[in-house]
Design a protein around this motif. Structure first.
Motif, mmCIF file in Angstrom:
data_model
loop_
_atom_site.group_PDB
_atom_site.id
_atom_site.type_symbol
_atom_site.label_atom_id
_atom_site.label_comp_id
_atom_site.label_asym_id
_atom_site.label_seq_id
_atom_site.Cartn_x
_atom_site.Cartn_y
_atom_site.Cartn_z
ATOM 1 N N ILE A 76 0.831 -1.200 0.000
ATOM 2 C CA ILE A 76 0.000 0.000 0.000
ATOM 3 C C ILE A 76 0.868 1.253 0.000
ATOM 4 C CG2 ILE A 76 -1.600 1.363 1.413
ATOM 5 C CD1 ILE A 76 -2.827 -1.315 2.317
ATOM 6 N N ALA A 77 1.859 1.293 0.870
ATOM 7 C CA ALA A 77 2.724 2.461 1.001
ATOM 8 C C ALA A 77 3.481 2.753 -0.282
ATOM 9 C CB ALA A 77 3.694 2.261 2.153
ATOM 10 N N ALA A 78 3.817 1.701 -1.026
ATOM 11 C CA ALA A 78 4.579 1.879 -2.262
ATOM 12 C C ALA A 78 3.720 2.407 -3.403
ATOM 13 C CB ALA A 78 5.221 0.553 -2.669
ATOM 14 N N ARG A 79 2.427 2.105 -3.394
ATOM 15 C CA ARG A 79 1.582 2.435 -4.540
ATOM 16 C C ARG A 79 0.672 3.642 -4.342
ATOM 17 N NH1 ARG A 79 -2.185 -0.814 -5.662
ATOM 18 N NH2 ARG A 79 -2.151 -2.097 -3.788
ATOM 19 N N MET A 80 0.216 3.871 -3.133
ATOM 20 C CA MET A 80 -0.750 4.926 -2.912
ATOM 21 C C MET A 80 -0.085 6.303 -2.894
ATOM 22 S SD MET A 80 -3.640 3.503 -2.919
ATOM 23 C CE MET A 80 -4.007 1.746 -3.112
ATOM 24 N N PRO A 81 -0.846 7.354 -3.166
ATOM 25 C CA PRO A 81 -0.274 8.711 -3.147
ATOM 26 C C PRO A 81 0.429 8.989 -1.830
ATOM 27 C CG PRO A 81 -2.496 8.747 -4.053
ATOM 28 C CD PRO A 81 -2.274 7.359 -3.534
ATOM 29 N N GLU A 82 1.603 9.597 -1.903
ATOM 30 C CA GLU A 82 2.415 9.805 -0.707
ATOM 31 C C GLU A 82 2.072 11.117 -0.028
ATOM 32 O OE1 GLU A 82 7.085 10.008 0.762
ATOM 33 O OE2 GLU A 82 6.590 9.793 -1.369
ATOM 34 N N ASN A 83 1.848 11.037 1.276
ATOM 35 C CA ASN A 83 1.658 12.234 2.090
ATOM 36 C C ASN A 83 3.039 12.670 2.564
ATOM 37 O OD1 ASN A 83 1.185 14.045 4.285
ATOM 38 N ND2 ASN A 83 -0.891 13.255 4.448
ATOM 39 N N THR A 84 3.607 13.684 1.906
ATOM 40 C CA THR A 84 4.977 14.079 2.202
ATOM 41 C C THR A 84 5.115 14.700 3.590
ATOM 42 O OG1 THR A 84 4.562 16.174 1.060
ATOM 43 C CG2 THR A 84 5.573 14.400 -0.217
ATOM 44 N N ARG A 85 4.040 15.268 4.117
ATOM 45 C CA ARG A 85 4.107 15.894 5.442
ATOM 46 C C ARG A 85 4.015 14.871 6.550
ATOM 47 N NH1 ARG A 85 0.463 18.229 9.171
ATOM 48 N NH2 ARG A 85 -1.315 17.634 7.882
ATOM 49 N N LEU A 86 3.167 13.863 6.373
ATOM 50 C CA LEU A 86 2.918 12.895 7.436
ATOM 51 C C LEU A 86 3.539 11.534 7.163
ATOM 52 C CD1 LEU A 86 -0.857 13.722 8.042
ATOM 53 C CD2 LEU A 86 1.098 14.527 9.359
ATOM 54 N N SER A 87 4.025 11.288 5.964
ATOM 55 C CA SER A 87 4.552 10.010 5.497
ATOM 56 C C SER A 87 3.404 9.021 5.287
ATOM 57 C CB SER A 87 5.605 9.427 6.460
ATOM 58 O OG SER A 87 5.005 8.615 7.449
ATOM 59 N N ASN A 88 3.710 7.926 4.630
ATOM 60 C CA ASN A 88 2.669 6.948 4.297
ATOM 61 C C ASN A 88 2.227 6.106 5.483
ATOM 62 O OD1 ASN A 88 2.369 7.785 1.713
ATOM 63 N ND2 ASN A 88 3.600 6.189 0.778
ATOM 64 N N ILE A 89 2.726 6.411 6.666
ATOM 65 C CA ILE A 89 2.235 5.747 7.872
ATOM 66 C C ILE A 89 0.748 6.008 8.057
ATOM 67 C CG2 ILE A 89 2.724 7.664 9.450
ATOM 68 C CD1 ILE A 89 3.358 3.943 10.205
ATOM 69 N N VAL A 90 0.224 7.079 7.417
ATOM 70 C CA VAL A 90 -1.197 7.407 7.565
ATOM 71 C C VAL A 90 -2.092 6.263 7.088
ATOM 72 C CG1 VAL A 90 -0.828 9.895 7.390
ATOM 73 C CG2 VAL A 90 -1.292 8.574 5.308
ATOM 74 N N TYR A 91 -1.594 5.443 6.158
ATOM 75 C CA TYR A 91 -2.422 4.352 5.638
ATOM 76 C C TYR A 91 -2.533 3.179 6.603
ATOM 77 C CZ TYR A 91 -2.231 6.773 1.138
ATOM 78 O OH TYR A 91 -2.357 7.703 0.142
ATOM 79 N N ALA A 92 -1.716 3.174 7.643
ATOM 80 C CA ALA A 92 -1.728 2.035 8.562
ATOM 81 C C ALA A 92 -3.066 1.883 9.274
ATOM 82 C CB ALA A 92 -0.603 2.177 9.583
ATOM 83 N N ARG A 93 -3.733 3.014 9.566
ATOM 84 C CA ARG A 93 -4.992 2.898 10.308
ATOM 85 C C ARG A 93 -6.081 2.183 9.504
ATOM 86 N NH1 ARG A 93 -6.003 9.316 10.868
ATOM 87 N NH2 ARG A 93 -5.561 9.886 8.717
ATOM 88 N N LEU A 94 -5.924 2.172 8.181
ATOM 89 C CA LEU A 94 -6.903 1.471 7.361
ATOM 90 C C LEU A 94 -6.854 -0.033 7.587
ATOM 91 C CD1 LEU A 94 -6.472 3.350 3.951
ATOM 92 C CD2 LEU A 94 -7.963 3.933 5.880
ATOM 93 N N MET A 95 -5.725 -0.522 8.127
ATOM 94 C CA MET A 95 -5.507 -1.958 8.326
ATOM 95 C C MET A 95 -5.847 -2.419 9.741
ATOM 96 S SD MET A 95 -1.727 -2.067 6.556
ATOM 97 C CE MET A 95 -1.420 -3.629 7.384
ATOM 98 N N ILE A 96 -6.384 -1.530 10.564
ATOM 99 C CA ILE A 96 -6.596 -1.843 11.979
ATOM 100 C C ILE A 96 -7.311 -3.179 12.168
ATOM 101 C CG2 ILE A 96 -7.915 -1.150 14.020
ATOM 102 C CD1 ILE A 96 -5.362 0.418 13.726
ATOM 103 N N ASP A 97 -8.353 -3.420 11.392
ATOM 104 C CA ASP A 97 -9.128 -4.648 11.561
ATOM 105 C C ASP A 97 -8.327 -5.897 11.214
ATOM 106 O OD1 ASP A 97 -9.323 -3.562 8.861
ATOM 107 O OD2 ASP A 97 -10.631 -5.266 8.423
ATOM 108 N N ARG A 98 -7.301 -5.743 10.378
ATOM 109 C CA ARG A 98 -6.473 -6.881 9.978
ATOM 110 C C ARG A 98 -5.312 -7.121 10.947
ATOM 111 N NH1 ARG A 98 -6.516 -7.355 3.459
ATOM 112 N NH2 ARG A 98 -8.542 -6.375 3.058
ATOM 113 N N LEU A 99 -5.059 -6.158 11.807
ATOM 114 C CA LEU A 99 -3.952 -6.274 12.743
ATOM 115 C C LEU A 99 -4.391 -6.790 14.102
ATOM 116 C CD1 LEU A 99 -2.096 -2.907 11.952
ATOM 117 C CD2 LEU A 99 -1.408 -5.204 11.244
ATOM 118 N N VAL A 100 -5.511 -6.292 14.604
ATOM 119 C CA VAL A 100 -5.934 -6.653 15.957
ATOM 120 C C VAL A 100 -6.624 -8.014 15.965
ATOM 121 C CG1 VAL A 100 -6.165 -4.227 16.569
ATOM 122 C CG2 VAL A 100 -8.184 -5.491 15.784
#
Length: 290
Positions: A76-100
């Motif tokens: 996801i981090a490699a393909r999705m538009p990059e948030n240069t201010r916050l970094s692509n860590i912002v996409y991690a919350r989308l995976m919450i259900d797959r992590l917990v």
């Protein structure tokens, strides 16, 4: 009942993550019920040790998720538009259900530029009224989606609709999982929508349109300024340019609870983080990397 709280951060934001986590502990009575889900990447052993100190002070549980080891996140981090201010860590919350784990029914997601000063038990006892999530309306939501003259992306967003800030989201995990957020993101990317919108926050607003419970502003006080102190905010969100971990007095005077924040982070970590940021700034200035 356990109270699950999720944070996402990289190694350059470990100290604010600690401050957010410690503020939850300090202002919550049922500390023994707190379980922190720490979704991180590029985290050094020394900085992880700083975060682990929280269990020396409070009877909480820490669960670690190394996103550098997650093929899904890396893709996801490699393909999705990059948030240069916050970094692509912002996409991690989308995976919450797959992590917990499957035992987690409700989880509170918090950005790491937040200071909590009220008992989060309120949120875990809240009736979601059949909604998938609860959040706070973003006061500049129409500007985020419409941008100049509020004309952009009118085919996707109606400025008359409420738009939530995704820095604080109370999540019903089953509903989040049912929404198939990663699948919806892939479809949005394939259609070109992801390339047009404001990263994952816009995506979540599209997915959960009319499916979110509007919380009072005080549970996500956006762009927390000094004047907000008189309004008794529950969660401060430092979205503005000035941050409470700044060391210039003029900057600190403009943000809410700057002195409290420093002591929540602890003086030791506050000044170590300041040195870390100055070192990083000079490296970038001299072209020596991030």
């Amino acid at each position: 009942m356990s109270m699950h709280v999720a944070l996402t951060f990289d190694d350059n934001f470990w100290a604010p993550a600690y401050a957010t986590m410690r503020s939850v502990c300090l202002f919550t009575h049922s500390r023994q019920a707190l379980v922190f889900h720490l979704c991180h990447r590029t985290l050094s052993a020394a900085h992880r040790a700083d975060l682990e100190k929280i269990i020396e002070e409070f009877p909480v549980e820490l669960r670690w998720y190394d996103l550098d080891q997650s093929e899904l996140f890396q893709d996801i981090a490699a393909r999705m538009p990059e948030n240069t201010r916050l970094s692509n860590i912002v996409y991690a919350r989308l995976m919450i259900d797959r992590l917990v784990g499957s035992e987690v029914a409700r989880i509170l997601y918090l950005d790491c530029d937040m200071l909590v000063r009220e008992d989060v038990s309120f949120l875990f006892e809240l009736d979601l009224e059949g909604k998938a999530i609860a959040a706070v309306r973003d006061p500049v939501g129409a500007l985020i989606t419409g941008q100049r003259d509020l004309a952009r992306n009118r085919d996707l967003f109606d400025p008359a609709d409420c738009y939530f800030n995704a820095g604080m989201v109370l999540i019903d995990v089953a509903s989040w999982r049912e929404a198939d957020i990663i699948g919806r993101m892939e479809a949005a990317y394939a259609s070109g929508v992801m390339q047009r919108i404001y990263y994952d926050q816009d995506l979540l607003n599209l997915i959960f349109k009319d499916k979110w419970l509007k919380l009072p502003w005080r549970w996500n006080t956006i762009d927390a300024r000094h004047a907000h102190e008189g309004l008794d905010p529950a969660i401060l969100h430092y979205t503005g340019e000035n941050k409470p971990w700044g060391v210039l007095s003029g900057m600190l005077q403009s943000v809410a609870y700057a002195r409290l924040y420093r002591h929540v982070m602890t003086n030791d970590l506050f000044y170590r983080f300041a040195r870390h940021r100055w070192k990083r700034w000079w490296k970038k200035k001299l072209g020596l990397g991030r």
